[in-house]
Design an enzyme around this catalytic site. Structure first.
Site, PDB file in Angstrom:
ATOM      1  N   HIS A   9       1.073  -1.243   0.206  1.00  0.00           N
ATOM      2  CA  HIS A   9      -0.168  -0.071   0.099  1.00  0.00           C
ATOM      3  C   HIS A   9       0.893   1.363  -0.154  1.00  0.00           C
ATOM      4  O   HIS A   9       2.101   1.416   0.328  1.00  0.00           O
ATOM      5  CB  HIS A   9      -1.110   0.044   1.315  1.00  0.00           C
ATOM      6  CG  HIS A   9      -0.369   0.090   2.488  1.00  0.00           C
ATOM      7  ND1 HIS A   9       0.436   1.089   3.059  1.00  0.00           N
ATOM      8  CD2 HIS A   9      -0.100  -0.877   3.388  1.00  0.00           C
ATOM      9  CE1 HIS A   9       0.978   0.820   4.254  1.00  0.00           C
ATOM     10  NE2 HIS A   9       0.767  -0.487   4.562  1.00  0.00           N
ATOM     11  N   GLU A  11       1.966   5.040   1.150  1.00  0.00           N
ATOM     12  CA  GLU A  11       2.331   5.531   2.620  1.00  0.00           C
ATOM     13  C   GLU A  11       1.393   6.298   3.199  1.00  0.00           C
ATOM     14  O   GLU A  11       0.264   6.676   2.850  1.00  0.00           O
ATOM     15  CB  GLU A  11       3.422   6.591   2.299  1.00  0.00           C
ATOM     16  CG  GLU A  11       4.219   7.051   3.641  1.00  0.00           C
ATOM     17  CD  GLU A  11       5.038   8.448   3.368  1.00  0.00           C
ATOM     18  OE1 GLU A  11       6.260   8.000   2.903  1.00  0.00           O
ATOM     19  OE2 GLU A  11       4.678   9.432   3.517  1.00  0.00           O
ATOM     20  N   ASN A  15       3.343   5.242   8.940  1.00  0.00           N
ATOM     21  CA  ASN A  15       4.536   4.854   8.311  1.00  0.00           C
ATOM     22  C   ASN A  15       5.614   5.681   8.631  1.00  0.00           C
ATOM     23  O   ASN A  15       6.821   5.735   9.036  1.00  0.00           O
ATOM     24  CB  ASN A  15       4.543   4.737   6.945  1.00  0.00           C
ATOM     25  CG  ASN A  15       3.882   3.369   6.420  1.00  0.00           C
ATOM     26  OD1 ASN A  15       3.088   3.407   5.179  1.00  0.00           O
ATOM     27  ND2 ASN A  15       3.893   2.271   7.126  1.00  0.00           N
ATOM     28  N   ARG A  60      -5.711   1.498   4.025  1.00  0.00           N
ATOM     29  CA  ARG A  60      -4.866   1.846   3.299  1.00  0.00           C
ATOM     30  C   ARG A  60      -4.346   1.298   1.977  1.00  0.00           C
ATOM     31  O   ARG A  60      -3.943   1.597   1.160  1.00  0.00           O
ATOM     32  CB  ARG A  60      -3.506   1.799   4.300  1.00  0.00           C
ATOM     33  CG  ARG A  60      -3.235   0.631   4.976  1.00  0.00           C
ATOM     34  CD  ARG A  60      -2.316   0.803   5.970  1.00  0.00           C
ATOM     35  NE  ARG A  60      -1.903  -0.261   6.780  1.00  0.00           N
ATOM     36  CZ  ARG A  60      -2.366  -0.934   7.872  1.00  0.00           C
ATOM     37  NH1 ARG A  60      -3.510  -0.335   8.341  1.00  0.00           N
ATOM     38  NH2 ARG A  60      -1.939  -1.853   8.528  1.00  0.00           N
ATOM     39  N   GLU A  84      -2.314  -7.114   7.005  1.00  0.00           N
ATOM     40  CA  GLU A  84      -1.179  -7.275   8.051  1.00  0.00           C
ATOM     41  C   GLU A  84      -1.196  -7.831   9.145  1.00  0.00           C
ATOM     42  O   GLU A  84      -2.589  -8.411   9.615  1.00  0.00           O
ATOM     43  CB  GLU A  84      -0.978  -5.692   8.441  1.00  0.00           C
ATOM     44  CG  GLU A  84       0.464  -5.520   9.112  1.00  0.00           C
ATOM     45  CD  GLU A  84       1.687  -5.802   8.302  1.00  0.00           C
ATOM     46  OE1 GLU A  84       1.776  -6.962   8.460  1.00  0.00           O
ATOM     47  OE2 GLU A  84       2.149  -5.086   7.646  1.00  0.00           O
TER      48      GLU A  84
END
Length: 212
Positions: A9, A11, A15, A60, A84
């Protein structure tokens, strides 16, 4: 052979700040939205037909997939299995205080021990099993086809290790770049890295190898 183009994905603000996002549903920042647009422009101009577009259900990733959907005329297939890793109590913590605020969970994450749990989250082994099962399922559904899958840095780490034969605790010499193209070929039980970390479509402020 099934060819899957895994995309990290774009930014996010977290991050930039070095915060673990995990299952927190963090939006793209302006740089991330620009990266998604640049990615879609490049892939849309390629002479490479795609049969499907998958995305993690976290925004995201899904927001990164939307310009690709428009460019390629493919609907986005939301796939929670591409999420994730769930980092539990570590998600969102100030990275400078993570050892102070959640010492046991932070130590478990650093150890790369597949069996050590993270409070409120997934062990590395649980995460690995989820990702490999999801990718195997996508590959079986699209035997001999080329598909896109928009996902996350931690997911790509697991995929690279499976395709390269690297152990979970081995040093990873390749980056996990925002909005990068990472091509993997899958035929039966055999996985291979075809190309990794391609960000030729991004401008000078291209993504760095930052936390998932």
């Amino acid at each position: 052979m099934t060819e899957i183009w895994f995309i990290r994905h774009g930014e996010t603000a977290w991050n930039r700040e070095g915060r673990l996002q995990g299952w927190q549903d963090i939006a793209l920042n302006p740089a991330g939205r620009s990266q998604a647009a640049q990615l879609a422009a490049r892939i849309g101009a390629m002479d490479a037909p795609f049969q499907a577009l998958y995305s993690s259900d976290l925004q995201r990733a899904y927001t990164t997939a939307e310009p690709l959907s428009d460019a390629l005329g493919l609907r986005i297939r939301s796939e929670p299995g591409l999420r994730e890793r769930c980092y539990g109590v570590l998600e969102g913590l100030d990275p400078r205080r993570i050892d102070e605020l959640a010492p046991q969970a932070a130590a478990a994450r650093r150890s790369r021990d597949p069996d050590l749990p993270i409070e409120g989250g997934e062990s590395l082994g649980q995460f690995q099993a989820r990702i490999l099962a999801t990718v195997d399922d996508i590959a079986q559904r699209h035997a001999g086809e080329r598909v896109l899958a928009v996902t996350h840095g931690g997911v790509m780490d697991i995929i690279w290790r499976r395709a390269s034969g690297a152990a979970l605790d081995a040093v990873r010499p390749v980056p996990l770049l925002n909005a990068s193209i990472n091509r993997v070929g899958i035929e039966g039980r055999a996985w291979q890295v075809l190309e990794w970390g391609d960000i030729a479509h991004l401008d000078a402020e291209s993504a760095t190898d930052i936390v998932p």
